[in-house]
Design an enzyme around this catalytic site. Structure first.
Site, short mmCIF file in Angstrom:
data_model
loop_
_atom_site.label_atom_id
_atom_site.label_comp_id
_atom_site.label_asym_id
_atom_site.label_seq_id
_atom_site.Cartn_x
_atom_site.Cartn_y
_atom_site.Cartn_z
N GLU A 1 44.57 47.11 53.68
CA GLU A 1 45.40 45.83 53.15
C GLU A 1 44.76 44.66 53.72
OE1 GLU A 1 49.52 45.51 52.75
OE2 GLU A 1 49.58 47.70 52.34
N PHE B 1 48.95 50.72 43.95
CA PHE B 1 48.55 49.22 43.85
C PHE B 1 46.86 49.66 43.81
CE2 PHE B 1 46.95 45.24 45.89
CZ PHE B 1 47.42 44.39 44.74
N ALA C 1 34.03 46.25 45.92
CA ALA C 1 35.03 45.34 46.17
C ALA C 1 36.08 45.64 47.14
CB ALA C 1 35.48 44.68 44.98
N THR D 1 40.83 43.76 56.28
CA THR D 1 40.54 44.17 57.52
C THR D 1 41.22 43.18 58.57
OG1 THR D 1 38.52 42.94 57.52
CG2 THR D 1 38.52 45.43 56.95
N1 COS Z 1 48.09 32.96 47.67
C1 COS Z 1 47.97 32.26 46.76
N2 COS Z 1 46.50 31.72 46.09
C2 COS Z 1 45.48 32.14 46.97
C3 COS Z 1 45.71 33.18 47.94
C4 COS Z 1 47.06 33.58 48.39
N3 COS Z 1 47.12 33.93 49.71
N4 COS Z 1 44.53 33.27 48.68
C5 COS Z 1 43.61 32.52 47.99
N5 COS Z 1 44.23 32.06 46.88
C6 COS Z 1 43.55 31.29 45.63
C7 COS Z 1 42.71 30.18 46.36
O1 COS Z 1 43.63 29.13 46.52
C8 COS Z 1 41.72 29.98 45.00
O2 COS Z 1 42.32 29.36 44.03
P1 COS Z 1 41.40 28.04 43.03
O3 COS Z 1 40.62 29.00 42.40
O4 COS Z 1 42.51 27.51 42.30
O5 COS Z 1 40.61 27.42 44.22
C9 COS Z 1 41.45 31.32 44.68
O6 COS Z 1 42.64 32.11 44.86
C10 COS Z 1 40.40 31.96 45.25
O7 COS Z 1 40.52 31.96 46.83
P2 COS Z 1 39.32 32.07 47.81
O8 COS Z 1 38.21 31.36 47.23
O9 COS Z 1 40.06 31.89 49.12
O10 COS Z 1 38.57 33.70 47.56
P3 COS Z 1 37.65 34.28 48.15
O11 COS Z 1 37.05 35.04 47.30
O12 COS Z 1 37.11 33.68 49.27
O13 COS Z 1 38.76 35.58 49.30
C11 COS Z 1 40.09 36.68 50.92
C12 COS Z 1 39.63 35.36 49.87
C13 COS Z 1 38.78 37.18 51.59
C14 COS Z 1 41.16 36.20 51.47
C15 COS Z 1 40.65 37.61 49.71
O14 COS Z 1 39.32 38.22 49.01
C16 COS Z 1 41.34 38.97 50.63
O15 COS Z 1 42.12 38.78 50.96
N6 COS Z 1 40.17 40.06 50.64
C17 COS Z 1 40.87 41.21 51.45
C18 COS Z 1 41.36 42.03 50.22
C19 COS Z 1 42.09 43.19 50.72
O16 COS Z 1 43.16 42.95 51.51
N7 COS Z 1 41.79 44.36 50.32
C20 COS Z 1 42.65 45.56 50.88
C21 COS Z 1 42.77 46.49 49.45
S1 COS Z 1 44.40 46.25 49.07
S2 COS Z 1 45.11 47.65 49.94
#
Ligand code: COS
Length: 385
Positions: free
Chosen positions: A363, A122, A129, A365
């Site tokens: 996945e 993935f 980022a 923090t």
């Molecule tokens: N399911 C469905 N939709 C989601 C969602 C989810 N779990 N989380 C966010 N969204 C949607 C929101 O509803 C929003 O939609 P709209 O544009 O229609 O309003 C959009 O996605 C953006 O969401 P949000 O504003 O909350 O995004 P952020 O940029 O603030 O980021 C976090 C949210 C911090 C939760 C996200 O960036 C994240 O999970 N970061 C960690 C990433 C990660 O796990 N990295 C590890 C690498 S992979 S091993």
């Protein structure tokens, strides 16, 4: 404690436990030292149908769900979190195809994934980022019938050993999170290569590399879901897989606890086995409480996900955070019970403690998980008003 697993679930758990004890434990220290990829274990997991656990039967899988995957991951993690990472990251990479793929895409890719013939990775994270997943810079430009990918993905588990990559890239920068899209990229596509291989503190039996896209052209048909859905694909994928990371924390905690109990029964100080001392018993009791609480939460969340619940962000973040924090605490305290012996490489504890650390980081923090839970609390409170 009895979690009322079905006979089939118990069989899956027992098979994973057997692979862990017989195939993983004997080689884990060597792989930790050399950083070699566990191809032998991957072969055994493939022969045992473990890669098909969560893939529907129509694509050659066993058609099971999150609970079965967690049971397998827990047992494999008791043996080695590096190896369980190679296995679990395969599920993470497969979920975008499983959840968002067309029939054609599923027919093309899932049977080989289920058979363990092709590994998956993935590709979301980039140098700038990590927590801010919306900040990715890799681009995908539509040109005729092809998308042209440019950019570099960082810290990608299974990078270079996987044959199939699910990658998130920006198709329209002006649209923010709604300007990202998800793609399938096959190894060997011109313009797609592998960069730096990381030298890690722990999970050294897993491989972590960069993915480099330099005018990499892929067919338009490799778009997953719709243009602009990439961020949602990534979030839904992580929602489904984070409970599995919790299962890794649970597994390594149980493995460390078992070692500590065995050691405390044998180690004699002041004329008695140290397990007879209340100080040690209390440490073991605290570990046992946390392990059982983590298991109860993981299995409940996994069942909730398998029930078909639409929004599982909050629950999977809770399972990941709690169980991986338990993994870190228990490996640290189990090592403390073993004292100087725990610190030495003759015992698996120091490796378990090093391995456990990544679970609080990857996945998402555990601080980001708490943000996800916090946002859910705010949404629920607003609904009640
Ligand atoms: N399911 C469905 N939709 C989601 C969602 C989810 N779990 N989380 C966010 N969204 C949607 C929101 O509803 C929003 O939609 P709209 O544009 O229609 O309003 C959009 O996605 C953006 O969401 P949000 O504003 O909350 O995004 P952020 O940029 O603030 O980021 C976090 C949210 C911090 C939760 C996200 O960036 C994240 O999970 N970061 C960690 C990433 C990660 O796990 N990295 C590890 C690498 S992979 S091993």
């Amino acid at each position: 404690m009895d979690y009322f697993l079905t006979e089939e679930q118990q069989m899956i758990r027992d098979l994973a436990a057997q692979i862990s004890e017989e195939k993983i434990v004997p080689i884990r220290a060597e792989l930790d030292e050399t950083g070699e990829f566990p191809w032998e274990v991957i072969k055994v997991l493939a022969q045992s149908d473990m890669f098909g656990l969560f893939i529907p039967e129509q694509y050659g899988g066993l058609g099971k769900g999150c609970l079965e995957l967690c049971l397998a991951v827990e047992e494999l993690s008791k043996g080695c979190v590096g190896i369980s990472t190679s296995y679990a990251a395969n599920a993470l990479g497969s979920f975008p195809i499983l959840f968002f793929g067309t029939d054609e895409q599923k027919n093309k890719y899932l049977p080989d994934i289920a058979a363990g013939k092709k590994l998956v990775a993935f590709g979301l994270t980039e140098a700038n980022a990590g927590s801010d997943a919306g900040g990715i810079q890799t681009t995908a430009r539509l040109e005729g019938n092809e998308y042209v990918l440019n950019g570099t993905k960082q810290w990608i588990t299974n990078g270079s050993v996987a044959e199939i990559y699910t990658v998130i890239a920006i198709t329209d920068r002006s649209k923010g999170a709604r300007g990202a899209s998800a793609f399938i990229v096959e190894k060997g596509t011109p313009g797609f290569s592998f960069g730096k291989k990381e030298n890690k503190m722990g999970i050294r039996a897993s491989i972590t590399t960069e993915l480099v896209f330099d005018n990499c052209r892929i067919p338009k048909e490799n778009l997953l879901s719709r243009d602009g859905m990439g961020f949602i694909v990534a979030m839904k994928t992580l929602d489904a897989s984070r409970t599995g990371v919790g299962a890794q924390g649970l597994g390594v905690a149980q493995g460390a606890f078992d070692e500590a109990v065995k050691f405390a029964r044998q180690r004699v100080q002041f004329g008695h086995p140290i397990i007879s001392f209340q100080a040690i018993q209390h440490m073991l009791a605290d570990m046992a409480i946390e392990i059982e609480a983590a298991r109860a939460l993981i299995y409940s969340v996994a069942r909730f996900i398998d029930s078909g619940a639409k929004d599982v962000s909050r629950e999977s973040a809770m399972a990941k955070t709690y169980a991986t924090d338990v993994g870190m605490r228990v490996t640290t305290n189990a090592l403390q019970v073993m004292g100087g012996s725990g610190y030495m490489k003759e015992y698996p504890l120091e490796k378990m403690m090093r391995d456990a650390k990544i679970l609080q980081i990857y996945e998402g923090t555990n601080q980001i998980q708490r943000n996800v839970i916090g946002q859910a609390i705010i949404r629920e409170a607003a609904k009640k008003k």
